[in-house]
Structures are given as C-alpha cells and as structure tokens.
Design a protein around this motif. Structure first.
Motif, short mmCIF file in Angstrom:
data_model
loop_
_atom_site.label_atom_id
_atom_site.label_comp_id
_atom_site.label_asym_id
_atom_site.label_seq_id
_atom_site.Cartn_x
_atom_site.Cartn_y
_atom_site.Cartn_z
N ASP A 262 0.82 -1.21 0.00
CA ASP A 262 0.00 0.00 0.00
C ASP A 262 0.86 1.26 0.00
OD1 ASP A 262 -2.55 1.23 0.00
OD2 ASP A 262 -2.28 1.72 2.14
N LYS A 263 2.08 1.20 0.54
CA LYS A 263 2.98 2.35 0.58
C LYS A 263 3.70 2.59 -0.74
CE LYS A 263 3.88 1.80 5.49
NZ LYS A 263 4.88 1.42 6.50
N LEU A 264 3.69 1.61 -1.64
CA LEU A 264 4.38 1.75 -2.93
C LEU A 264 3.68 2.80 -3.78
CD1 LEU A 264 5.03 -1.99 -3.78
CD2 LEU A 264 6.69 -0.31 -2.97
N PRO A 265 4.43 3.49 -4.68
CA PRO A 265 3.80 4.49 -5.55
C PRO A 265 2.76 3.84 -6.46
CG PRO A 265 6.17 4.29 -6.01
CD PRO A 265 5.84 3.35 -4.90
N LYS A 266 1.70 4.56 -6.70
CA LYS A 266 0.61 4.04 -7.52
C LYS A 266 0.51 4.84 -8.82
CE LYS A 266 -1.93 2.81 -3.38
NZ LYS A 266 -0.88 3.12 -2.46
N ALA A 267 -0.02 4.18 -9.84
CA ALA A 267 -0.26 4.86 -11.11
C ALA A 267 -1.41 5.84 -10.92
CB ALA A 267 -0.61 3.84 -12.19
N PRO A 268 -1.35 6.98 -11.62
CA PRO A 268 -2.45 7.95 -11.47
C PRO A 268 -3.75 7.37 -12.02
CG PRO A 268 -0.91 8.64 -13.17
CD PRO A 268 -0.33 7.44 -12.52
N LEU A 269 -4.84 7.71 -11.37
CA LEU A 269 -6.15 7.24 -11.80
C LEU A 269 -6.58 8.01 -13.04
CD1 LEU A 269 -7.97 7.07 -8.37
CD2 LEU A 269 -7.06 5.17 -9.70
N GLU A 270 -7.23 7.32 -13.98
CA GLU A 270 -7.74 7.99 -15.17
C GLU A 270 -9.01 8.72 -14.81
OE1 GLU A 270 -8.27 5.46 -18.53
OE2 GLU A 270 -6.39 4.41 -18.19
N GLU A 271 -9.16 9.91 -15.39
CA GLU A 271 -10.39 10.65 -15.15
C GLU A 271 -11.48 10.08 -16.04
OE1 GLU A 271 -9.97 14.85 -15.35
OE2 GLU A 271 -8.06 14.80 -14.29
N GLU A 272 -12.70 10.09 -15.55
CA GLU A 272 -13.80 9.47 -16.28
C GLU A 272 -14.14 10.22 -17.56
OE1 GLU A 272 -17.19 8.35 -14.03
OE2 GLU A 272 -15.96 7.71 -12.33
N GLY A 273 -13.87 11.50 -17.65
CA GLY A 273 -14.25 12.31 -18.81
C GLY A 273 -13.26 12.22 -19.96
N GLU A 274 -12.10 11.60 -19.75
CA GLU A 274 -11.08 11.55 -20.80
C GLU A 274 -11.48 10.62 -21.92
OE1 GLU A 274 -7.11 10.48 -19.70
OE2 GLU A 274 -7.03 12.00 -18.15
N ASP A 275 -11.10 11.01 -23.15
CA ASP A 275 -11.29 10.12 -24.29
C ASP A 275 -10.11 9.17 -24.34
OD1 ASP A 275 -13.60 11.37 -25.08
OD2 ASP A 275 -12.57 12.79 -26.40
N LYS A 276 -10.39 7.93 -24.63
CA LYS A 276 -9.32 6.92 -24.66
C LYS A 276 -8.90 6.69 -26.11
CE LYS A 276 -10.90 4.70 -20.48
NZ LYS A 276 -11.34 3.51 -19.84
N GLY A 277 -7.83 7.34 -26.52
CA GLY A 277 -7.20 7.11 -27.81
C GLY A 277 -7.98 7.64 -29.00
N GLU A 278 -8.96 8.50 -28.85
CA GLU A 278 -9.69 9.00 -30.01
C GLU A 278 -9.21 10.34 -30.41
OE1 GLU A 278 -13.95 8.74 -29.87
OE2 GLU A 278 -13.83 6.87 -28.81
#
Length: 124
Positions: A108-124
C-alpha cells in the motif's frame, strides 16, 4: 464431516481452551486452541495450538507432559464413550496472517499509477 463430529470438535475446542486458560501458565506466551479434529471412532483428536510471543517447542513439550491431566479434566466435563487421546500440533495461521497484513501494508505504501479521469477520451 458429519454435523455430530463438527459439534464434538467445537465442544472439545472450547473445553480444552478453558482447561489451558484456567490451569496452565505459559511464560510470556499467548496460547490459543484454534481447532480440534477428532477421528471417526472418537478415540484420537488433533488439537491445533496457536502460540504468540513464546517459544513453541517449550509450549508443546509442556502440553505433551500434561496430556493425561488435560484428558482427565476433559473427561469430567465432556461425556463420550471414551475420552480421545489428544495430539497437540502447532497452527501457524495467526503468524501467517500477521505476515500477510504486513506485506499488504508495504504494498500500500508503494507508488501508484495515477487514476484515469472518467471524462477523458481513450485514444480518439
């Protein structure tokens, strides 16, 4: 396993725990009875013991030496055809559980990847 054996296992677990708590001192150790497995013929029972904060071989040796005393106290409180012969064994599940919790806390103390925001377009 049958319901009858389950009930006997639980009854023996409670009674052995009571005897150990009331009649025994374990220097610097917390000793618990985590489970009992009795054979089909009710003649032998494996008693699983958890030991925290003490020297495990000393606890097992003390229990093995006093097995007859424990069996006689159990015989007075539990009515069975014959009192089972108790075989004390170590149960390390509590120790493994503590280790697992420590590992999870480290993860749990290890660095985590940032969470994706729900409004972002994925690859478009």
């Amino acid at each position: 396993m049958s319901q009858r054996l389950d009930r006997i296992n639980e009854l023996l677990r409670r009674e052995i725990s009571t005897v150990l708590q009331r009649d025994f001192e374990f220097a610097g150790a917390l000793v618990t009875v985590s489970g009992v497995e009795i054979t089909q013929d009710l003649r032998e029972a494996k008693v699983f013991i958890g030991v925290l904060g003490g020297h495990v071989p000393n606890v097992l040796e003390q229990l093995a030496q006093k097995r007859g005393l424990i069996q006689s106290r159990i015989a007075k409180r539990v009515v069975l055809r014959c009192t089972p012969i108790l075989d004390f064994r170590i149960d390390n599940s509590a120790e493994r559980g503590v280790e697992m919790v420590n590992i999870l806390e480290e993860v749990d103390k290890l660095p985590k990847a940032p969470l994706e925001e729900e409004g972002e377009d994925k690859g478009e």
